[in-house]
Design a protein around this motif. Structure first.
Motif, PDB file in Angstrom:
ATOM      1  N   LYS A  73      69.985 108.224  39.097  1.00 62.29           N
ATOM      2  CA  LYS A  73      69.013 107.681  38.147  1.00 62.29           C
ATOM      3  C   LYS A  73      69.716 107.009  36.966  1.00 62.29           C
ATOM      4  O   LYS A  73      69.997 107.617  35.962  1.00 62.29           O
ATOM      5  CB  LYS A  73      68.075 108.782  37.647  1.00 62.29           C
ATOM      6  CG  LYS A  73      67.343 109.486  38.768  1.00 62.29           C
ATOM      7  CD  LYS A  73      66.479 108.528  39.559  1.00 62.29           C
ATOM      8  CE  LYS A  73      65.776 109.228  40.690  1.00 62.29           C
ATOM      9  NZ  LYS A  73      65.369 108.353  41.741  1.00 62.29           N
ATOM     10  N   ARG A  74      70.001 105.737  37.123  1.00 69.03           N
ATOM     11  CA  ARG A  74      70.619 104.942  36.054  1.00 69.03           C
ATOM     12  C   ARG A  74      69.524 104.176  35.355  1.00 69.03           C
ATOM     13  O   ARG A  74      68.670 103.600  35.991  1.00 69.03           O
ATOM     14  CB  ARG A  74      71.652 103.985  36.627  1.00 69.03           C
ATOM     15  CG  ARG A  74      72.753 104.681  37.409  1.00 69.03           C
ATOM     16  CD  ARG A  74      73.922 103.775  37.638  1.00 69.03           C
ATOM     17  NE  ARG A  74      74.561 103.371  36.412  1.00 69.03           N
ATOM     18  CZ  ARG A  74      75.419 104.107  35.703  1.00 69.03           C
ATOM     19  NH1 ARG A  74      75.707 105.303  36.080  1.00 69.03           N
ATOM     20  NH2 ARG A  74      75.965 103.629  34.618  1.00 69.03           N
ATOM     21  N   ARG A  75      69.553 104.125  34.027  1.00 64.47           N
ATOM     22  CA  ARG A  75      68.500 103.457  33.277  1.00 64.47           C
ATOM     23  C   ARG A  75      68.861 102.044  32.850  1.00 64.47           C
ATOM     24  O   ARG A  75      68.013 101.318  32.372  1.00 64.47           O
ATOM     25  CB  ARG A  75      68.139 104.283  32.046  1.00 64.47           C
ATOM     26  CG  ARG A  75      67.590 105.641  32.401  1.00 64.47           C
ATOM     27  CD  ARG A  75      67.182 106.400  31.182  1.00 64.47           C
ATOM     28  NE  ARG A  75      68.273 106.401  30.210  1.00 64.47           N
ATOM     29  CZ  ARG A  75      68.216 106.974  29.031  1.00 64.47           C
ATOM     30  NH1 ARG A  75      67.149 107.589  28.662  1.00 64.47           N
ATOM     31  NH2 ARG A  75      69.249 106.942  28.217  1.00 64.47           N
ATOM     32  N   PHE A  76      70.113 101.652  33.006  1.00 63.75           N
ATOM     33  CA  PHE A  76      70.544 100.339  32.530  1.00 63.75           C
ATOM     34  C   PHE A  76      71.158  99.536  33.666  1.00 63.75           C
ATOM     35  O   PHE A  76      71.824 100.089  34.537  1.00 63.75           O
ATOM     36  CB  PHE A  76      71.611 100.482  31.426  1.00 63.75           C
ATOM     37  CG  PHE A  76      71.145 101.240  30.224  1.00 63.75           C
ATOM     38  CD1 PHE A  76      70.322 100.640  29.291  1.00 63.75           C
ATOM     39  CD2 PHE A  76      71.527 102.550  30.039  1.00 63.75           C
ATOM     40  CE1 PHE A  76      69.884 101.341  28.182  1.00 63.75           C
ATOM     41  CE2 PHE A  76      71.099 103.265  28.933  1.00 63.75           C
ATOM     42  CZ  PHE A  76      70.270 102.657  28.000  1.00 63.75           C
ATOM     43  N   ASN A  77      70.945  98.225  33.623  1.00 60.60           N
ATOM     44  CA  ASN A  77      71.708  97.319  34.475  1.00 60.60           C
ATOM     45  C   ASN A  77      73.035  97.089  33.763  1.00 60.60           C
ATOM     46  O   ASN A  77      73.078  96.956  32.541  1.00 60.60           O
ATOM     47  CB  ASN A  77      70.976  95.992  34.655  1.00 60.60           C
ATOM     48  CG  ASN A  77      69.679  96.160  35.409  1.00 60.60           C
ATOM     49  OD1 ASN A  77      69.623  96.825  36.429  1.00 60.60           O
ATOM     50  ND2 ASN A  77      68.624  95.565  34.908  1.00 60.60           N
ATOM     51  N   VAL A  78      74.128  97.047  34.525  1.00 61.01           N
ATOM     52  CA  VAL A  78      75.461  96.931  33.939  1.00 61.01           C
ATOM     53  C   VAL A  78      76.163  95.710  34.521  1.00 61.01           C
ATOM     54  O   VAL A  78      76.134  95.484  35.724  1.00 61.01           O
ATOM     55  CB  VAL A  78      76.302  98.196  34.246  1.00 61.01           C
ATOM     56  CG1 VAL A  78      77.728  98.038  33.761  1.00 61.01           C
ATOM     57  CG2 VAL A  78      75.660  99.427  33.640  1.00 61.01           C
ATOM     58  N   LEU A  79      76.777  94.925  33.650  1.00 60.56           N
ATOM     59  CA  LEU A  79      77.706  93.881  34.070  1.00 60.56           C
ATOM     60  C   LEU A  79      79.104  94.411  33.766  1.00 60.56           C
ATOM     61  O   LEU A  79      79.380  94.837  32.646  1.00 60.56           O
ATOM     62  CB  LEU A  79      77.442  92.571  33.322  1.00 60.56           C
ATOM     63  CG  LEU A  79      76.122  91.894  33.670  1.00 60.56           C
ATOM     64  CD1 LEU A  79      75.860  90.715  32.746  1.00 60.56           C
ATOM     65  CD2 LEU A  79      76.112  91.457  35.123  1.00 60.56           C
TER      66      LEU A  79
END
Length: 117
Positions: A73-79
């Motif tokens: 459960k990740r809440r952020f999109n990451v670059l």
């Protein structure tokens, strides 16, 4: 979020990956699973997004990963670093903005496209 601790191009949040129709239609290019000490399974899946646009720049066929499972459960999109290295960065702290200019790494092979042998 931009995160230098993630070596790949991008990591999608669990919510975005499950609720965005085009992501679910993309073929899974690679996946791997692991179990934690409590026996919970976490699966990492990788897709290639056909076209990623930032500003006036276009990057074709970019790899993004996402997690499935109890711990995914990740809440952020990451670059990640693979994205970051393709640009020269200029931070304007007074105006609260960032300027990007593509550099010699812009068209380089994606780190997460390489197969481990």
């Amino acid at each position: 979020m931009i995160h230098s601790g993630y070596s790949g191009f991008g990591l999608l949040s669990s919510e975005f990956a499950s609720e965005t129709a085009f992501v679910s239609k993309l073929p899974i290019e690679d996946q791997s699973s692991l179990l934690d000490s409590a026996g919970n399974k976490l699966t990492t899946k990788r897709v290639h997004i056909p076209n990623f646009e930032i500003g006036n720049e276009n990057l074709p066929d970019v790899p993004f990963s996402f997690f499935e499972g109890a711990l995914g459960k990740r809440r952020f999109n990451v670059l990640g670093c693979d994205f970051m290295r393709r640009f020269n960065w200029c931070f304007d702290l007074k105006e609260h903005c960032v300027y990007l200019r593509k550099n010699t790494h812009f068209n380089a092979e994606h780190f997460s496209s390489k197969k481990n042998s």
